[in-house]
Design a protein around this motif. Structure first.
Motif, mmCIF file in Angstrom:
data_model
loop_
_atom_site.group_PDB
_atom_site.id
_atom_site.type_symbol
_atom_site.label_atom_id
_atom_site.label_comp_id
_atom_site.label_asym_id
_atom_site.label_seq_id
_atom_site.Cartn_x
_atom_site.Cartn_y
_atom_site.Cartn_z
ATOM 1 N N VAL A 42 0.383 -0.946 -0.204
ATOM 2 C CA VAL A 42 0.081 -0.351 -0.327
ATOM 3 C C VAL A 42 1.458 1.523 0.020
ATOM 4 C CG1 VAL A 42 -1.855 1.230 1.074
ATOM 5 C CG2 VAL A 42 -1.784 -1.035 1.279
ATOM 6 N N LEU A 43 1.926 0.982 0.867
ATOM 7 C CA LEU A 43 2.679 2.795 0.819
ATOM 8 C C LEU A 43 4.125 2.735 -0.366
ATOM 9 C CD1 LEU A 43 4.241 2.068 4.241
ATOM 10 C CD2 LEU A 43 2.409 3.565 4.119
ATOM 11 N N ARG A 44 4.035 1.291 -0.658
ATOM 12 C CA ARG A 44 5.068 1.572 -1.815
ATOM 13 C C ARG A 44 3.826 2.239 -3.334
ATOM 14 N NH1 ARG A 44 8.728 -3.081 -3.632
ATOM 15 N NH2 ARG A 44 9.909 -1.675 -3.219
ATOM 16 N N ARG A 45 2.505 1.645 -3.050
ATOM 17 C CA ARG A 45 2.085 1.628 -4.416
ATOM 18 C C ARG A 45 1.518 3.270 -4.285
ATOM 19 N NH1 ARG A 45 -1.626 -2.658 -3.982
ATOM 20 N NH2 ARG A 45 -2.383 -1.231 -2.755
ATOM 21 N N GLU A 46 1.466 3.968 -3.015
ATOM 22 C CA GLU A 46 0.772 4.913 -2.700
ATOM 23 C C GLU A 46 2.632 6.383 -3.675
ATOM 24 O OE1 GLU A 46 -2.324 6.591 -2.219
ATOM 25 O OE2 GLU A 46 -3.373 5.083 -2.793
ATOM 26 N N ARG A 47 3.023 6.209 -3.325
ATOM 27 C CA ARG A 47 3.903 6.175 -2.655
ATOM 28 C C ARG A 47 4.684 7.164 -4.954
ATOM 29 N NH1 ARG A 47 9.050 5.326 -4.382
ATOM 30 N NH2 ARG A 47 9.577 3.278 -3.472
ATOM 31 N N LEU A 48 4.405 5.162 -5.522
ATOM 32 C CA LEU A 48 4.634 5.672 -6.932
ATOM 33 C C LEU A 48 3.471 5.751 -7.708
ATOM 34 C CD1 LEU A 48 5.998 2.247 -7.681
ATOM 35 C CD2 LEU A 48 7.403 4.379 -7.404
ATOM 36 N N ALA A 49 2.056 6.013 -6.643
ATOM 37 C CA ALA A 49 1.012 7.157 -8.103
ATOM 38 C C ALA A 49 1.321 8.640 -7.557
ATOM 39 C CB ALA A 49 0.043 6.612 -7.533
ATOM 40 N N GLN A 50 2.540 9.028 -6.429
ATOM 41 C CA GLN A 50 2.097 10.657 -6.681
ATOM 42 C C GLN A 50 3.647 10.782 -6.881
ATOM 43 O OE1 GLN A 50 2.110 11.727 -1.995
ATOM 44 N NE2 GLN A 50 0.167 10.575 -1.554
ATOM 45 N N GLU A 51 3.849 9.508 -7.817
ATOM 46 C CA GLU A 51 5.293 9.316 -8.726
ATOM 47 C C GLU A 51 6.450 10.747 -7.649
ATOM 48 O OE1 GLU A 51 4.494 12.412 -12.127
ATOM 49 O OE2 GLU A 51 3.581 10.452 -13.236
ATOM 50 N N ARG A 52 7.071 9.624 -6.255
ATOM 51 C CA ARG A 52 7.788 10.226 -5.421
ATOM 52 C C ARG A 52 8.696 8.900 -4.553
ATOM 53 N NH1 ARG A 52 4.223 12.905 -0.600
ATOM 54 N NH2 ARG A 52 6.870 13.587 0.106
ATOM 55 N N THR A 53 9.650 9.805 -4.217
ATOM 56 C CA THR A 53 11.319 8.618 -4.336
ATOM 57 C C THR A 53 11.019 7.969 -2.552
ATOM 58 O OG1 THR A 53 12.314 10.568 -4.046
ATOM 59 C CG2 THR A 53 12.515 10.083 -6.427
ATOM 60 N N LEU A 54 11.342 7.387 -2.933
ATOM 61 C CA LEU A 54 11.965 6.807 -1.657
ATOM 62 C C LEU A 54 12.588 8.260 -1.003
ATOM 63 C CD1 LEU A 54 11.002 4.147 -0.665
ATOM 64 C CD2 LEU A 54 13.113 3.120 -0.411
ATOM 65 N N LYS A 55 13.321 8.723 -1.182
ATOM 66 C CA LYS A 55 14.131 9.343 -0.344
ATOM 67 C C LYS A 55 13.717 10.460 0.224
ATOM 68 C CE LYS A 55 18.078 12.413 -0.480
ATOM 69 N NZ LYS A 55 17.859 12.932 0.523
ATOM 70 N N ASP A 56 12.743 10.860 -0.919
ATOM 71 C CA ASP A 56 11.353 12.145 -0.694
ATOM 72 C C ASP A 56 10.551 11.851 0.627
ATOM 73 O OD1 ASP A 56 10.026 14.717 -1.055
ATOM 74 O OD2 ASP A 56 8.927 13.100 -2.107
ATOM 75 N N VAL A 57 9.901 10.460 0.928
ATOM 76 C CA VAL A 57 9.216 9.974 1.358
ATOM 77 C C VAL A 57 9.618 10.082 2.719
ATOM 78 C CG1 VAL A 57 7.183 8.482 2.322
ATOM 79 C CG2 VAL A 57 7.689 9.720 -0.246
ATOM 80 N N ALA A 58 10.595 9.557 2.697
ATOM 81 C CA ALA A 58 11.832 8.881 3.899
ATOM 82 C C ALA A 58 11.967 9.910 5.047
ATOM 83 C CB ALA A 58 13.381 8.364 3.483
ATOM 84 N N ASP A 59 12.641 11.072 4.178
ATOM 85 C CA ASP A 59 13.054 12.024 4.660
ATOM 86 C C ASP A 59 11.981 12.983 4.911
ATOM 87 O OD1 ASP A 59 15.692 12.092 3.860
ATOM 88 O OD2 ASP A 59 15.407 13.442 1.579
ATOM 89 N N ALA A 60 10.504 13.192 4.461
ATOM 90 C CA ALA A 60 9.376 14.148 5.344
ATOM 91 C C ALA A 60 8.972 13.006 6.186
ATOM 92 C CB ALA A 60 8.368 13.971 3.709
ATOM 93 N N ALA A 61 8.968 11.649 6.190
ATOM 94 C CA ALA A 61 8.232 11.423 7.573
ATOM 95 C C ALA A 61 9.382 10.763 8.616
ATOM 96 C CB ALA A 61 7.690 10.009 7.193
#
Length: 131
Positions: A42-61
């Motif tokens: 679910v997390l990966r699918r949502e991240r990819l749907a927003q066209e965001r990188t793993l680094k971007d989401v990890a930094d924001a979280a």
């Protein structure tokens, strides 16, 4: 008159083979999906749907990139704090991630058409209540 001599040896076992004869394989029920795999998907699918990188989401979280990667791949069982942080970084609430995970879990756990769900039969003297 000619005698025919065979070059093949005849094997006579000294004792019977103790191994049981191979049985036909039993039908193996499909493996139930693990919650950590479902939430990671679910997390990966949502991240990819927003066209965001793993680094971007990890930094924001405020989660380490390797840890978030392991959570997405179902290798780590994330705490509720980590899941909430990842959800918020994606613009979702924890309840949203859990609801999406529940839907996915139900979809994965539904048996294919034509396959009946086997339920354990009640044991002698056992009482089952339905609500």
């Amino acid at each position: 008159m000619s005698s025919h001599v065979s070059n093949q040896a005849r094997v006579i076992p000294l004792r019977p083979d103790p191994r049981p004869a191979p049985a036909e394989p039993a039908a193996v029920p499909p493996k139930e999906p693990l919650w950590r795999d479902v939430v990671g998907d679910v997390l990966r699918r949502e991240r990819l749907a927003q066209e965001r990188t793993l680094k971007d989401v990890a930094d924001a979280a405020r989660i380490s990139l390797p840890y978030l990667s392991e959570v997405e791949r179902g290798l780590k069982e994330a705490s509720s704090e980590v899941l909430a942080a990842a959800a918020h970084a994606l613009g979702l609430g924890l309840a949203d991630v859990l609801a999406l995970g529940r839907s996915e879990l139900l979809r994965l756990a539904t048996p294919p058409a034509g396959h009946a769900v086997r339920r354990a039969a009640p044991r002698q003297g056992e009482v089952r209540l339905a609500a």
